[in-house]
Structures are given as C-alpha cells and as structure tokens.
Design a protein around this motif. Structure first.
Motif, PDB file in Angstrom:
ATOM      1  N   ALA A 127       0.825  -1.208   0.000  1.00 53.53           N
ATOM      2  CA  ALA A 127       0.000   0.000   0.000  1.00 53.53           C
ATOM      3  C   ALA A 127       0.859   1.258   0.000  1.00 53.53           C
ATOM      4  O   ALA A 127       0.574   2.219  -0.728  1.00 53.53           O
ATOM      5  CB  ALA A 127      -0.932   0.001   1.207  1.00 53.53           C
ATOM      6  N   PHE A 128       1.926   1.262   0.799  1.00 49.16           N
ATOM      7  CA  PHE A 128       2.796   2.440   0.845  1.00 49.16           C
ATOM      8  C   PHE A 128       3.507   2.632  -0.495  1.00 49.16           C
ATOM      9  O   PHE A 128       3.672   3.758  -0.959  1.00 49.16           O
ATOM     10  CB  PHE A 128       3.819   2.323   1.978  1.00 49.16           C
ATOM     11  CG  PHE A 128       4.644   3.561   2.132  1.00 49.16           C
ATOM     12  CD1 PHE A 128       4.106   4.703   2.694  1.00 49.16           C
ATOM     13  CD2 PHE A 128       5.961   3.586   1.694  1.00 49.16           C
ATOM     14  CE1 PHE A 128       4.862   5.856   2.818  1.00 49.16           C
ATOM     15  CE2 PHE A 128       6.720   4.728   1.812  1.00 49.16           C
ATOM     16  CZ  PHE A 128       6.177   5.875   2.381  1.00 49.16           C
ATOM     17  N   GLY A 129       3.901   1.534  -1.142  1.00 52.07           N
ATOM     18  CA  GLY A 129       4.523   1.630  -2.463  1.00 52.07           C
ATOM     19  C   GLY A 129       3.580   2.226  -3.492  1.00 52.07           C
ATOM     20  O   GLY A 129       3.975   3.087  -4.294  1.00 52.07           O
ATOM     21  N   LEU A 130       2.313   1.798  -3.472  1.00 52.01           N
ATOM     22  CA  LEU A 130       1.337   2.347  -4.416  1.00 52.01           C
ATOM     23  C   LEU A 130       0.987   3.793  -4.080  1.00 52.01           C
ATOM     24  O   LEU A 130       0.724   4.600  -4.976  1.00 52.01           O
ATOM     25  CB  LEU A 130       0.086   1.469  -4.461  1.00 52.01           C
ATOM     26  CG  LEU A 130       0.321   0.054  -5.008  1.00 52.01           C
ATOM     27  CD1 LEU A 130      -0.970  -0.743  -4.987  1.00 52.01           C
ATOM     28  CD2 LEU A 130       0.896   0.093  -6.407  1.00 52.01           C
ATOM     29  N   LEU A 131       1.009   4.146  -2.805  1.00 50.91           N
ATOM     30  CA  LEU A 131       0.811   5.540  -2.406  1.00 50.91           C
ATOM     31  C   LEU A 131       1.943   6.403  -2.958  1.00 50.91           C
ATOM     32  O   LEU A 131       1.704   7.482  -3.517  1.00 50.91           O
ATOM     33  CB  LEU A 131       0.738   5.653  -0.883  1.00 50.91           C
ATOM     34  CG  LEU A 131       0.615   7.062  -0.299  1.00 50.91           C
ATOM     35  CD1 LEU A 131      -0.691   7.714  -0.731  1.00 50.91           C
ATOM     36  CD2 LEU A 131       0.710   7.010   1.223  1.00 50.91           C
ATOM     37  N   THR A 132       3.161   5.922  -2.837  1.00 49.65           N
ATOM     38  CA  THR A 132       4.320   6.646  -3.367  1.00 49.65           C
ATOM     39  C   THR A 132       4.207   6.798  -4.879  1.00 49.65           C
ATOM     40  O   THR A 132       4.452   7.886  -5.424  1.00 49.65           O
ATOM     41  CB  THR A 132       5.620   5.912  -2.997  1.00 49.65           C
ATOM     42  OG1 THR A 132       5.681   5.784  -1.575  1.00 49.65           O
ATOM     43  CG2 THR A 132       6.838   6.645  -3.500  1.00 49.65           C
ATOM     44  N   MET A 133       3.832   5.721  -5.568  1.00 49.53           N
ATOM     45  CA  MET A 133       3.674   5.803  -7.027  1.00 49.53           C
ATOM     46  C   MET A 133       2.600   6.806  -7.407  1.00 49.53           C
ATOM     47  O   MET A 133       2.751   7.556  -8.374  1.00 49.53           O
ATOM     48  CB  MET A 133       3.342   4.419  -7.603  1.00 49.53           C
ATOM     49  CG  MET A 133       4.501   3.471  -7.603  1.00 49.53           C
ATOM     50  SD  MET A 133       4.097   1.898  -8.374  1.00 49.53           S
ATOM     51  CE  MET A 133       4.020   2.386 -10.079  1.00 49.53           C
ATOM     52  N   THR A 134       1.514   6.840  -6.645  1.00 47.33           N
ATOM     53  CA  THR A 134       0.437   7.792  -6.929  1.00 47.33           C
ATOM     54  C   THR A 134       0.940   9.226  -6.818  1.00 47.33           C
ATOM     55  O   THR A 134       0.651  10.059  -7.672  1.00 47.33           O
ATOM     56  CB  THR A 134      -0.746   7.569  -5.962  1.00 47.33           C
ATOM     57  OG1 THR A 134      -1.214   6.229  -6.112  1.00 47.33           O
ATOM     58  CG2 THR A 134      -1.869   8.539  -6.223  1.00 47.33           C
ATOM     59  N   ALA A 171      -2.154   1.499   4.273  1.00 43.19           N
ATOM     60  CA  ALA A 171      -0.802   1.558   4.845  1.00 43.19           C
ATOM     61  C   ALA A 171      -0.864   1.774   6.354  1.00 43.19           C
ATOM     62  O   ALA A 171      -0.084   1.200   7.110  1.00 43.19           O
ATOM     63  CB  ALA A 171       0.006   2.663   4.175  1.00 43.19           C
ATOM     64  N   VAL A 172      -1.817   2.584   6.804  1.00 45.02           N
ATOM     65  CA  VAL A 172      -1.949   2.867   8.232  1.00 45.02           C
ATOM     66  C   VAL A 172      -2.664   1.729   8.956  1.00 45.02           C
ATOM     67  O   VAL A 172      -2.235   1.269  10.010  1.00 45.02           O
ATOM     68  CB  VAL A 172      -2.703   4.204   8.446  1.00 45.02           C
ATOM     69  CG1 VAL A 172      -3.067   4.410   9.893  1.00 45.02           C
ATOM     70  CG2 VAL A 172      -1.857   5.357   7.932  1.00 45.02           C
ATOM     71  N   ARG A 173      -3.759   1.239   8.389  1.00 49.06           N
ATOM     72  CA  ARG A 173      -4.611   0.247   9.060  1.00 49.06           C
ATOM     73  C   ARG A 173      -4.105  -1.172   8.897  1.00 49.06           C
ATOM     74  O   ARG A 173      -4.308  -2.022   9.748  1.00 49.06           O
ATOM     75  CB  ARG A 173      -6.036   0.360   8.489  1.00 49.06           C
ATOM     76  CG  ARG A 173      -7.037  -0.552   9.141  1.00 49.06           C
ATOM     77  CD  ARG A 173      -7.280  -0.105  10.576  1.00 49.06           C
ATOM     78  NE  ARG A 173      -8.224  -0.972  11.223  1.00 49.06           N
ATOM     79  CZ  ARG A 173      -7.865  -2.016  11.976  1.00 49.06           C
ATOM     80  NH1 ARG A 173      -6.612  -2.313  12.175  1.00 49.06           N
ATOM     81  NH2 ARG A 173      -8.790  -2.760  12.549  1.00 49.06           N
ATOM     82  N   GLY A 174      -3.473  -1.466   7.779  1.00 43.72           N
ATOM     83  CA  GLY A 174      -3.030  -2.827   7.498  1.00 43.72           C
ATOM     84  C   GLY A 174      -4.017  -3.540   6.595  1.00 43.72           C
ATOM     85  O   GLY A 174      -5.097  -3.021   6.301  1.00 43.72           O
ATOM     86  N   PRO A 175      -3.667  -4.730   6.133  1.00 39.22           N
ATOM     87  CA  PRO A 175      -4.494  -5.432   5.154  1.00 39.22           C
ATOM     88  C   PRO A 175      -5.749  -6.082   5.717  1.00 39.22           C
ATOM     89  O   PRO A 175      -6.608  -6.522   4.970  1.00 39.22           O
ATOM     90  CB  PRO A 175      -3.547  -6.484   4.583  1.00 39.22           C
ATOM     91  CG  PRO A 175      -2.592  -6.753   5.686  1.00 39.22           C
ATOM     92  CD  PRO A 175      -2.427  -5.448   6.407  1.00 39.22           C
ATOM     93  N   GLY A 176      -5.869  -6.175   7.030  1.00 35.08           N
ATOM     94  CA  GLY A 176      -7.081  -6.741   7.619  1.00 35.08           C
ATOM     95  C   GLY A 176      -6.984  -8.231   7.886  1.00 35.08           C
ATOM     96  O   GLY A 176      -5.941  -8.862   7.711  1.00 35.08           O
ATOM     97  N   GLY A 177      -8.113  -8.786   8.316  1.00 30.68           N
ATOM     98  CA  GLY A 177      -8.168 -10.179   8.749  1.00 30.68           C
ATOM     99  C   GLY A 177      -8.068 -11.203   7.637  1.00 30.68           C
ATOM    100  O   GLY A 177      -7.643 -12.325   7.868  1.00 30.68           O
ATOM    101  N   ILE A 178      -8.473 -10.839   6.432  1.00 33.42           N
ATOM    102  CA  ILE A 178      -8.416 -11.777   5.307  1.00 33.42           C
ATOM    103  C   ILE A 178      -7.132 -11.484   4.545  1.00 33.42           C
ATOM    104  O   ILE A 178      -7.133 -10.840   3.503  1.00 33.42           O
ATOM    105  CB  ILE A 178      -9.656 -11.625   4.396  1.00 33.42           C
ATOM    106  CG1 ILE A 178     -10.934 -11.748   5.208  1.00 33.42           C
ATOM    107  CG2 ILE A 178      -9.614 -12.657   3.284  1.00 33.42           C
ATOM    108  CD1 ILE A 178     -12.196 -11.419   4.441  1.00 33.42           C
ATOM    109  N   SER A 179      -5.997 -11.919   5.111  1.00 32.92           N
ATOM    110  CA  SER A 179      -4.701 -11.625   4.507  1.00 32.92           C
ATOM    111  C   SER A 179      -3.670 -12.651   4.963  1.00 32.92           C
ATOM    112  O   SER A 179      -3.816 -13.273   6.016  1.00 32.92           O
ATOM    113  CB  SER A 179      -4.237 -10.223   4.908  1.00 32.92           C
ATOM    114  OG  SER A 179      -3.971 -10.171   6.294  1.00 32.92           O
ATOM    115  N   LEU A 180      -2.630 -12.800   4.166  1.00 32.60           N
ATOM    116  CA  LEU A 180      -1.535 -13.688   4.565  1.00 32.60           C
ATOM    117  C   LEU A 180      -0.761 -13.098   5.738  1.00 32.60           C
ATOM    118  O   LEU A 180      -0.199 -13.845   6.535  1.00 32.60           O
ATOM    119  CB  LEU A 180      -0.598 -13.941   3.380  1.00 32.60           C
ATOM    120  CG  LEU A 180      -1.131 -14.896   2.318  1.00 32.60           C
ATOM    121  CD1 LEU A 180      -0.152 -15.027   1.167  1.00 32.60           C
ATOM    122  CD2 LEU A 180      -1.433 -16.260   2.915  1.00 32.60           C
ATOM    123  N   ASP A 181      -0.734 -11.785   5.837  1.00 35.67           N
ATOM    124  CA  ASP A 181      -0.078 -11.158   6.988  1.00 35.67           C
ATOM    125  C   ASP A 181      -0.699 -11.659   8.294  1.00 35.67           C
ATOM    126  O   ASP A 181       0.003 -11.953   9.255  1.00 35.67           O
ATOM    127  CB  ASP A 181      -0.199  -9.632   6.931  1.00 35.67           C
ATOM    128  CG  ASP A 181       0.782  -9.010   5.963  1.00 35.67           C
ATOM    129  OD1 ASP A 181       1.636  -9.735   5.420  1.00 35.67           O
ATOM    130  OD2 ASP A 181       0.701  -7.784   5.754  1.00 35.67           O
TER     131      ASP A 181
END
Length: 193
Positions: A127-134, A171-181
C-alpha cells in the motif's frame, strides 16, 4: 434538568432494589432503543471490516495491475512502456539512462506491489509503495503536447486523490483479517493491540 441527568437518575432508580414501580422519564425508551440499535450496528460493522479492507485492497490493486500489464511484452518490458516514459519525462532533461530504468522499475512495481496487496502479504509495504507511485504520478506527469498536466493543485482532485486515500488507509490500518499477513502472524488482530 438536562438529558444526561435524567438518564443517570433513571439508571440509579433501576439499579436500586425498590418495591415500588418506577417509570422511566419521558423519551428514555427511545434513547435506549437508539443506543442499542447503534451498538448492534457497530458490532456488525466490526465483523464486516475484514471484507471491506479486502475490497479496498482489490480495488486499488486492480488499477495498478492493469496498468502494469500494459507495460509488459511477455517477460520483457514493452517498447510502449519506454515510449510512455520518454513522452512524459523526455522534456525534463532527465537522461535516457534514468528514463529507461524508471520504466523498468515502474513496470516491475506495478505487478509486484498489487500482487502483495491482493495476497495481503506485506500489505502495508504494498500500500505504501502504491501511495508513493500515486504521488510521483501526480507530481511529475506533465506533457502539454498531449494535453496532460497533473502537477497543479487543482488537478489533484482527480482519481489520484481516491487512490491516495485508499492506499494511505491501507498503509496505516493494514491489510485486515483476510490476509496472509494475519495468517503468518505478521499482523495482529485489532483486538490484540
């Protein structure tokens, strides 16, 4: 008497063991119903949060993945990707070496970062990478020959503002409960914090 004092008085009256029947102040039943309804709605919303975060991840990833797929010709970066970067950055004085490498880096990033986001693997990084690209797109893309210039503040309120808002939230909240993280223990549940 203010409404809060009425509620406190009623709560104390209900809690005390009295033999006489106390009647609630007028409107107390409505306030209790609204509070109860709102509490149930927030409980339901907390259950829906992982689905909402997944939807946001998929939405943002789709935009960048579709763009990234146009930059590839099999396993190599397409000529059109190099041409696109020459059009937008050729008049800036940037050397061909940097334009060429920027096209390659962007082509890889527009595949890898959305994939991370979809899987929810290092989701904050994606998410942070895509924010930077934006931000880079918004602040650097300008070519009057093609009637494209996104560098002004008035031009910020296009679709890029939405991409940035979603990416920042993820980026702030995270990917949530349905994630590999979450599965791998890289992110804790919201209740564990």
């Amino acid at each position: 008497m203010n409404p809060r004092a009425l509620i406190d008085r009623f709560t104390v009256a209900r809690a005390s063991p009295m033999t006489t029947q106390t009647t609630p102040p007028p409107g107390r039943g409505f306030v209790a119903s609204v509070r109860s309804l709102y509490a149930r709605a927030t409980d339901l919303a907390s259950w829906a949060e992982p689905v909402g975060l997944l939807a946001m991840r998929l939405l943002l990833a789709r935009v960048f993945l579709n763009s990234g797929l146009t930059k590839w010709d099999g396993l190599s970066v397409s000529n059109s990707a190099y041409s696109q970067f020459e059009v937008f950055y050729g008049n800036t004085g940037m050397s061909f070496f940097w334009i060429d490498n920027l096209a390659r880096i962007t082509a890889v990033a527009e595949i890898v970062l959305p994939a991370l986001l979809v899987l929810g693997l290092f989701g904050r990084v994606g998410a942070f990478g895509l924010l930077t690209m934006t931000f880079v797109i918004q602040l650097t893309v300008c070519n009057p020959d093609y009637n494209v210039c996104l560098t002004g503040w008035d031009d910020w309120w296009n679709v890029h503002a939405w991409w940035a808002a979603i990416a920042l939230y993820l980026a702030v909240r995270g990917p949530g409960g349905i994630s590999l993280d979450r599965v791998l223990g890289l992110e804790r549940s919201a209740g564990a914090r």
